[in-house]
Design a protein around this motif. Structure first.
Motif, PDB file in Angstrom:
ATOM      1  N   ASP A  49     -86.601  30.665 160.112  1.00 24.74           N
ATOM      2  CA  ASP A  49     -87.663  31.556 159.630  1.00 24.74           C
ATOM      3  C   ASP A  49     -87.821  31.388 158.116  1.00 24.74           C
ATOM      4  OD1 ASP A  49     -88.145  32.464 162.148  1.00 24.74           O
ATOM      5  OD2 ASP A  49     -87.056  34.348 161.912  1.00 24.74           O
ATOM      6  N   ARG A  74     -86.629  30.774 169.491  1.00 25.07           N
ATOM      7  CA  ARG A  74     -86.381  32.040 170.192  1.00 25.07           C
ATOM      8  C   ARG A  74     -85.707  31.761 171.526  1.00 25.07           C
ATOM      9  NH1 ARG A  74     -90.498  32.273 174.153  1.00 25.07           N
ATOM     10  NH2 ARG A  74     -92.192  30.811 173.732  1.00 25.07           N
ATOM     11  N   MET A 104     -90.062  33.994 156.087  1.00 30.99           N
ATOM     12  CA  MET A 104     -89.395  35.288 155.953  1.00 30.99           C
ATOM     13  C   MET A 104     -88.231  35.200 154.976  1.00 30.99           C
ATOM     14  SD  MET A 104     -89.242  38.478 156.764  1.00 30.99           S
ATOM     15  CE  MET A 104     -90.253  38.660 158.219  1.00 30.99           C
ATOM     16  N   ASN A 105     -87.431  34.155 155.082  1.00 30.59           N
ATOM     17  CA  ASN A 105     -86.321  33.991 154.145  1.00 30.59           C
ATOM     18  C   ASN A 105     -86.813  33.851 152.709  1.00 30.59           C
ATOM     19  OD1 ASN A 105     -83.877  34.065 155.781  1.00 30.59           O
ATOM     20  ND2 ASN A 105     -84.609  32.180 156.719  1.00 30.59           N
ATOM     21  N   LYS A 129     -93.034  32.995 168.201  1.00 38.16           N
ATOM     22  CA  LYS A 129     -91.917  32.641 167.325  1.00 38.16           C
ATOM     23  C   LYS A 129     -91.498  31.199 167.599  1.00 38.16           C
ATOM     24  CE  LYS A 129     -88.595  35.613 166.550  1.00 38.16           C
ATOM     25  NZ  LYS A 129     -88.754  35.924 165.130  1.00 38.16           N
ATOM     26  N   THR A 181     -81.974  37.494 159.713  1.00 34.56           N
ATOM     27  CA  THR A 181     -82.894  36.373 159.865  1.00 34.56           C
ATOM     28  C   THR A 181     -82.148  35.146 160.372  1.00 34.56           C
ATOM     29  OG1 THR A 181     -82.637  35.395 157.646  1.00 34.56           O
ATOM     30  CG2 THR A 181     -84.182  37.242 157.857  1.00 34.56           C
ATOM     31  N   PRO A 233     -95.423  37.277 158.675  1.00 38.42           N
ATOM     32  CA  PRO A 233     -94.278  37.641 157.821  1.00 38.42           C
ATOM     33  C   PRO A 233     -94.629  38.639 156.728  1.00 38.42           C
ATOM     34  CG  PRO A 233     -94.283  35.285 158.254  1.00 38.42           C
ATOM     35  CD  PRO A 233     -95.571  35.812 158.798  1.00 38.42           C
ATOM     36  N   ALA A 262     -91.459  40.002 164.690  1.00 37.89           N
ATOM     37  CA  ALA A 262     -92.399  38.949 165.073  1.00 37.89           C
ATOM     38  C   ALA A 262     -93.751  39.282 164.469  1.00 37.89           C
ATOM     39  CB  ALA A 262     -92.504  38.828 166.590  1.00 37.89           C
TER      40      ALA A 262
END
Length: 351
Positions: free
Chosen positions: A257, A174, A260-261, A171, A253, A231, A228
């Protein structure tokens, strides 16, 4: 009365746990804070549990765990604070305030430049910590997630731990989590102070996986608080989970990221995530040193110096707000602003 100081031995550690259990778990659950927060209340962390002790009894506590924030390969030395409490019979004497001040001095001596505290209280505001960071959540109904391909998921088992740890280590933003730390957290199976489930999707080879960590909030709603891996596989896992449970899933989130968003925003509107957390910059100079190369990757060298000069004119809580993104950004160069600095979510690292 002794203190402020660190916990000395196992007997005092047990006393600190009893105080935290009485304050945070009274009448709520049979488990102990030591079970649920193994990194905080471990024998190896006793020095970092800052306390006042009266006649052998811990009467006020500020817990600390040290570890870097990893930011696109750069490291920011940080301390996470939690389990801040005082025995009711000793409240009103400024003990917690004194412990926070002691903990800050202690943390700076150990090299921490940023502190994050679980929760939001007037006590923390007086300490100089402020709400900061950009965090999002998406409420996803099963029908929304059908836009994505479902993937096979199963509960993670102990033998999966090496792959889970590798996935987490990849990631970009983190909290540092050593393998032994992941081992403790996995064994405790806790996130956000409630029992967690970890689900895994096995990749195309034996060392690749994606995973999600889910908990139920106080309303019984499923929340994905950590993930993790790939995605697309993660959102596929969310679909499989939602279909399997027949329930809506809320996904948490962070701003960093982006993939992912983007994927989740295709099917749901993001909301600001108001999970209480407060931050404080402990050392301006230490933060500059930690972020110098981060700035250099994003700005011409001449503007890195200008950024640092402008930051030097901002003090206290406002500096934290500017750097981490809850204040208007007065620092803008010809190449734009390097702020806000993205911050990690707690996930299983919640204290």
């Amino acid at each position: 009365m002794e203190g402020p100081r660190g916990v000395k031995d196992e007997k005092e550690l047990e006393s600190a746990v009893r105080l935290a259990d009485a304050v945070f778990y009274s009448g709520k659950k049979p488990r102990s804070m030591r079970d649920d927060f193994p990194l905080l209340f471990s024998k190896s962390n006793t020095e970092n549990l800052r306390v006042f002790v009266d006649n052998g009894k811990v009467i006020s506590l500020v817990g600390a765990v040290f570890g870097d924030i990893v930011l696109f390969g750069h490291r920011i030395p940080a301390v996470r604070l939690g389990a801040v409490c005082t025995d009711p019979e000793y409240r009103g004497r400024g003990l917690a305030t004194s412990l926070l001040a002691d903990t800050e001095r202690f943390a700076v001596r150990k090299g921490a430049v940023v502190a994050v505290i679980s929760g939001a209280r007037g006590l923390y505001e007086r300490f100089g910590a402020v709400d900061a960071g950009r965090f999002w959540k998406y409420t996803l109904e099963t029908k929304m997630l059908r836009r994505f391909d479902a993937v096979d998921i199963r509960p993670a088992v102990y033998g999966d731990l090496p792959r889970l740890a590798r996935a987490y280590a990849e990631k970009a933003v983190r909290f540092e989590r050593r393998y032994d730390d992941f081992n403790s957290l996995f064994t405790a199976s806790m996130a956000l102070d409630r029992p967690a489930q970890i689900f895994i999707h096995e990749g195309d080879s034996s060392d690749i996986c994606s995973y999600i960590v889910v908990v139920r909030d106080t309303k019984g709603i499923l929340n994905c608080v950590e993930y993790a891996g790939d995605p697309l596989r993660v959102v596929g896992m969310l679909r499989s989970l939602s279909e399997g449970e027949g329930e809506t899933v809320v996904v948490h989130t962070i701003a960093a990221d982006r993939t992912m968003n983007h994927l989740l925003s295709l099917v749901s509107q993001p909301e600001i995530n108001k999970v209480p957390r407060t931050w404080k910059i402990l050392s301006r100079e230490g933060l500059f040193a930690s972020l110098n190369n981060y700035f250099a990757e994003r700005l011409p060298q001449s503007e890195v110096a200008a950024i640092q000069e402008l930051m030097g004119k901002i003090d206290g809580p406002e500096l934290t707000r500017v750097v981490f993104g809850t204040a208007k950004l007065p620092i803008v160069t010809e190449a734009g602003s390097p702020f806000p600095i993205p911050l990690p979510a707690y996930g299983m690292d919640y204290l």
